[in-house]
Design a protein around this motif. Structure first.
Motif, PDB file in Angstrom:
ATOM      1  N   UNK A 151       0.829  -1.204   0.000  1.00  0.00           N
ATOM      2  CA  UNK A 151       0.000   0.000   0.000  1.00  0.00           C
ATOM      3  C   UNK A 151       0.862   1.253   0.000  1.00  0.00           C
ATOM      4  N   UNK A 152       1.909   1.269   0.829  1.00  0.00           N
ATOM      5  CA  UNK A 152       2.792   2.432   0.903  1.00  0.00           C
ATOM      6  C   UNK A 152       3.538   2.620  -0.413  1.00  0.00           C
ATOM      7  N   UNK A 153       4.097   1.525  -0.941  1.00  0.00           N
ATOM      8  CA  UNK A 153       4.871   1.633  -2.179  1.00  0.00           C
ATOM      9  C   UNK A 153       3.970   2.046  -3.343  1.00  0.00           C
ATOM     10  N   UNK A 154       2.765   1.505  -3.326  1.00  0.00           N
ATOM     11  CA  UNK A 154       1.818   1.839  -4.392  1.00  0.00           C
ATOM     12  C   UNK A 154       1.531   3.339  -4.408  1.00  0.00           C
ATOM     13  N   UNK A 155       1.378   3.908  -3.200  1.00  0.00           N
ATOM     14  CA  UNK A 155       1.145   5.349  -3.104  1.00  0.00           C
ATOM     15  C   UNK A 155       2.290   6.110  -3.768  1.00  0.00           C
ATOM     16  N   UNK A 156       3.528   5.635  -3.577  1.00  0.00           N
ATOM     17  CA  UNK A 156       4.675   6.272  -4.206  1.00  0.00           C
ATOM     18  C   UNK A 156       4.650   6.104  -5.714  1.00  0.00           C
ATOM     19  N   UNK A 157       4.325   4.919  -6.152  1.00  0.00           N
ATOM     20  CA  UNK A 157       4.364   4.621  -7.586  1.00  0.00           C
ATOM     21  C   UNK A 157       3.374   5.476  -8.370  1.00  0.00           C
ATOM     22  N   UNK A 169      15.586   3.065 -11.884  1.00  0.00           N
ATOM     23  CA  UNK A 169      16.584   3.567 -10.945  1.00  0.00           C
ATOM     24  C   UNK A 169      16.545   5.087 -10.822  1.00  0.00           C
ATOM     25  N   UNK A 170      16.328   5.766 -11.943  1.00  0.00           N
ATOM     26  CA  UNK A 170      16.453   7.228 -11.895  1.00  0.00           C
ATOM     27  C   UNK A 170      15.111   7.947 -11.801  1.00  0.00           C
ATOM     28  N   UNK A 184      11.185   8.405  -6.210  1.00  0.00           N
ATOM     29  CA  UNK A 184       9.855   8.758  -5.723  1.00  0.00           C
ATOM     30  C   UNK A 184       9.379   7.852  -4.594  1.00  0.00           C
ATOM     31  N   UNK A 185       9.769   6.585  -4.675  1.00  0.00           N
ATOM     32  CA  UNK A 185       9.253   5.671  -3.648  1.00  0.00           C
ATOM     33  C   UNK A 185      10.228   5.447  -2.503  1.00  0.00           C
ATOM     34  N   UNK A 186      11.450   6.021  -2.618  1.00  0.00           N
ATOM     35  CA  UNK A 186      12.442   5.676  -1.609  1.00  0.00           C
ATOM     36  C   UNK A 186      11.998   6.059  -0.198  1.00  0.00           C
TER      37      UNK A 186
END
Lengths: 354, 477
Positions: free
Chosen positions: A237-243, A266-267, A272-274
């Motif tokens: 859920x968290x990563x999806x929000x970033x993506x 990578x770039x 954005x998701x880090x």
């Protein structure tokens, strides 16, 4: 409103005004000290409480008269935090220096005795150490499993495909279940006689009933799988929000430049998701450190799966050794604080470096 | 209490008294009394509450309400312990495992009731009727002393549950005879006479694979001969292992010998090691879940009810579910007997076991009125009429005139094993350190059960820990 014009002069130290918080604090401490020294515990408890309320009231009046509205608005939250968190925390820190059991009516100051016993006793120290290493193992394994699975799931659900919405709800369900339900569910899942896992393996190999939980590897794998099943959706859920927050035009520009998929990731995607990945890592690490529920439900700590949290529950709740449990909790808290700070330091250094 | 609330209370009482005098004293005697009680949520306590609500008429004429908190078993200790130690004084009575007595008596929560019993000859007579094994375990602290704290709520023993359709089948009987040259126990009496050797043979004989035949039918799943508790949780291996240890003539740390009784040398004596080895040697005939350390009393009961076992040793307290067709696939095929024992030199069975079940107790903060009503309730509960009704409804009784009554054995199929088992019951420690002793012992037994350490190392570790702990507590000199 002009705040400077409305301000009143600060009262002199000894002037008895409702906003003279300094005087209130001095009087409060003095009265409480006398009450604690002279009166029985039941009476001095309420007098000290009344003094705390008086000082708090003078703070509020002072803030109101001087227009510190920010502080006034935050104060209920701070009051709740103090009553529910900070006070019990300090209280238990104090308790850890005493020999006290909740089912006995005596208390005795022993300084660092509890800590010393936990760290050096030839029966207790090896147990503590074994439980700590078990916990570390669970932290590493469950967090890796959840991060990898959650991340891959997020990559999958970032794309549009038929029935995505419904599948997403299904994938999120485990996170919303109660841990007890999950524990009971998996204990049947792994059961050699009734369980589906044993049934499938037996059908494939034609051999004996499969006993997953009979050794350390199997028991750990069982617990890690159950935990990952439950909490990977949280990472997703968290990563999806970033993506979904990555602007489309960056990908379009990259497509024009014929950038490779790996490099795009990578770039463009990763930066954005880090932050969110780090957040997920922090949350899950702290949670994994406290793991006890699944262990209790699946193995009762058997087969080398005893964790430090379960150990604390046993000492403090079952055996009523309150102060020893408090000391152990503080050792644990110390470890978590060190780890979290280390992590924040590394995260900040990375952020500066990039 | 402040002076003001005292004054208020006085004023209320005074005005109440005035009202009474004005209105006449006709109803002055009837008072409302609420007894709050913590109990585990299972049939023996549900029945008690039902009987109370339907039948109980307080002899005092007061209006007495039994306000019962039904707490699920796995949470029971945690909840009662938290309530007592927090000082909230919520309950007036509680069901308590016999082993908790020490911890909660020393904590000042459970009330000594000698004064009340001494003042009541009828109750004293009832107490004398309770079987000594249960009286000592449930009522006394220190164990076997003259201080009285509890009364039997639901007494319990281990019995053998068996499948008639399997063990009485002619083909199986013939095959067993051919293989071992002895009769496969089938009736209740034959089960009573079963020793551990026969029990082991039953285990070996009935280990069948899917596709094998059992009693003339092809099995659609693996089948096992025997099971008993071998779980890591709570006391789910100690309660069986203690029996083996006593049967071999060895002992656990003996609290009646404080302060001279030692742990080292007793707990890990060669006989005790032999007993534990015997216990462990039977595990290989049991369902594979025994190897995981999670085969507790509930798991083996479930395996039995699902029809995966020929015999199971378990508490009577779990028996009702096996008789109910809704929860049991074997409800119409059951026969019960005493637990197996060790054959002595004289050919007689030695069958020491750890008793189960629970007493209930009164709390120290009860008012005199509450105590009076509670004791009236206890007297009513232990009266033969109610004990008989309780047993007929699925409970058990340790009151002699009740369990020796010929109709007692007709209530439930396992009751035939009840009276004979009582003389063979002992109990585990009641000292305040009970939980520490138990968790360490269960951890160690689990290592042995899951095959990580041998019996000798296990008992050595337990003995060393107990010696250290009890010495520090001043219970070993």
């Amino acid at each position: 409103m002009n705040s400077i014009a409305a301000q009143r002069p600060i009262p002199a130290l000894m002037a008895p005004a409702p906003d003279n918080w300094k005087l209130a604090a001095i009087a409060g401490v003095a009265v409480s000290a006398v009450a604690i020294a002279a009166l029985p515990a039941a009476a001095s408890f309420w007098i000290t409480g009344a003094m705390v309320a008086m000082v708090a009231a003078s703070f509020v009046v002072n803030a109101y008269r001087r227009h510190y509205f920010g502080g006034l608005l935050v104060s209920p939250a701070i009051a709740v935090l103090f009553v529910m968190n900070i006070f019990p925390l300090l209280w238990s820190l104090g308790l850890s220096f005493f020999a006290y059991q909740s089912n006995q009516q005596t208390i005795r100051f022993i300084g660092l005795g509890n800590y010393q016993k936990l760290l050096t006793d030839n029966l207790k120290a090896p147990e503590l150490w074994a439980n700590l290493t078990n916990t570390a193992m669970f932290v590493v394994l469950t967090v890796i499993a959840q991060m990898v699975t959650g991340f891959l799931l997020a990559l999958l659900f970032a794309k549009q495909f038929p029935l995505r919405k419904y599948l997403l709800i299904l994938v999120l369900t485990p996170m919303m279940l109660s841990v007890v339900a999950v524990g009971v569910f998996f204990s049947y899942y792994y059961d050699p006689t009734f369980g589906i896992l044993s049934y499938v393996i037996k059908a494939m190999t034609g051999g004996e009933q499969f006993i997953l939980m009979s050794n350390k590897t199997g028991a750990v794998a069982g617990i890690v799988f159950a935990d990952a099943w439950m909490w990977s959706p949280f990472v997703m859920l968290l990563v999806l929000a970033g993506l979904v927050s990555v602007p489309k035009y960056l990908y379009e520009a990259a497509a024009i430049d014929r950038v490779s998929a790996w490099r795009k990731f990578l770039t463009i995607t990763f930066p954005y998701i880090r932050g969110l990945l780090m957040l997920a890592l922090l949350f899950r690490t702290i949670e994994a450190f406290k793991m006890a529920d699944l262990v209790i439900l699946l193995t009762k700590g058997g087969n080398g799966t005893m964790t430090i949290s379960y150990h604390v529950i046993r000492i403090a709740n079952e055996q009523n050794k309150t102060s020893e449990g408090a000391a152990l909790s503080y050792l644990l808290l110390f470890v978590v604080i060190v780890l979290t700070n280390l992590y924040l330091y590394l995260a900040n250094r990375r952020a500066k470096g990039s | 209490m402040t002076a003001i609330t005292k004054l208020k209370g006085f004023a209320t009482a005074a005005s109440f008294a005035t009202v009474l005098m004005v209105g006449g004293a006709t109803y002055a005697a009837a008072e409302e009394v609420v007894l709050r009680m913590a109990v585990p949520d299972w049939p023996p306590t549900r029945i008690m509450k039902k009987f109370f609500d339907e039948q109980y008429k307080p002899p005092s004429g007061n209006k007495v309400t039994l306000d019962v908190d039904f707490i699920p078993w796995p949470d029971f200790y945690t909840r009662v312990n938290a309530s007592l130690t927090s000082g909230e004084q919520k309950y007036n009575m509680s069901v308590s495992d016999s082993q908790w007595l020490g911890a909660f008596v020393e904590g000042g929560y459970f009330r000594k009731v000698n004064d009340i019993i001494d003042a009541d000859p009828a109750l004293k007579a009832t107490m004398a009727e309770i079987h000594p094994a249960f009286y000592n375990a449930y009522s006394t602290y220190p164990y076997t002393s003259s201080n009285i704290y509890g009364f039997p709520q639901f007494p319990d023993v281990l019995v053998t549950y068996a499948r008639k359709d399997v063990i009485c089948n002619d083909e199986e009987q013939a095959a067993f005879k051919a293989k071992y040259n002895e009769k496969l126990p089938c009736t209740g009496e034959e089960l009573d006479n079963m020793d551990w050797g026969t029990f082991q043979k039953v285990g070996e004989f009935f280990m069948r694979k899917k596709g094998d035949k059992l009693a003339g039918q092809v099995l659609d799943d693996d089948f096992y001969g025997i099971a008993y508790q071998a779980g890591k949780g709570y006391d789910f291996s100690s309660m069986q292992i203690n029996g083996f240890i006593w049967q071999y003539g060895a002992n656990i740390w003996d609290e009646t010998k404080i302060p001279d009784g030692q742990a080292e040398g007793v707990v890990n004596s060669p006989l005790a090691v032999k007993a534990l080895d015997h216990y462990l040697s039977l595990l290989k005939y049991m369902p594979p879940v025994a190897k995981t350390g999670t085969m507790d009393i509930f798991k083996s009961d479930e395996l039995f009810r699902e029809g995966k076992l020929a015999m199971n040793i378990d508490w009577i307290g779990l028996g009702e579910a096996s008789l109910d067709p809704k929860t049991s696939k074997v409800s119409d095929k059951l026969v019960f007997g005493m637990t197996p024992g060790l054959r002595g030199a004289d050919g007689k069975l030695i069958r020491w076991n750890n008793l189960g079940g629970q007493p209930f107790v009164l709390m120290t903060w009860n008012t005199d009125l509450q105590n009076k009503e509670a004791m009236d309730f206890v007297k009513w509960w232990l009266s033969p009429a109610i004990q008989n009704q309780f047993a007929a409804g699925g409970g058990q009784s340790a009151v002699k005139s009740v369990y020796t009554d010929p109709k007692y054995v007709t209530y439930r199929p396992w009751n035939r094993a009840w009276a004979a088992s009582l003389d063979w019951q002992k109990d585990v420690w009641h000292v305040p350190q009970f939980f520490e002793l138990l968790t360490q012992q269960q951890d160690q037994f689990d290592l042995a059960i899951t095959g990580k350490q041998d019996a000798k190392t296990t008992l050595d570790n337990i003995a060393k820990f107990q010696q250290d702990l009890l010495k520090n507590a001043g219970l070993i000199k």
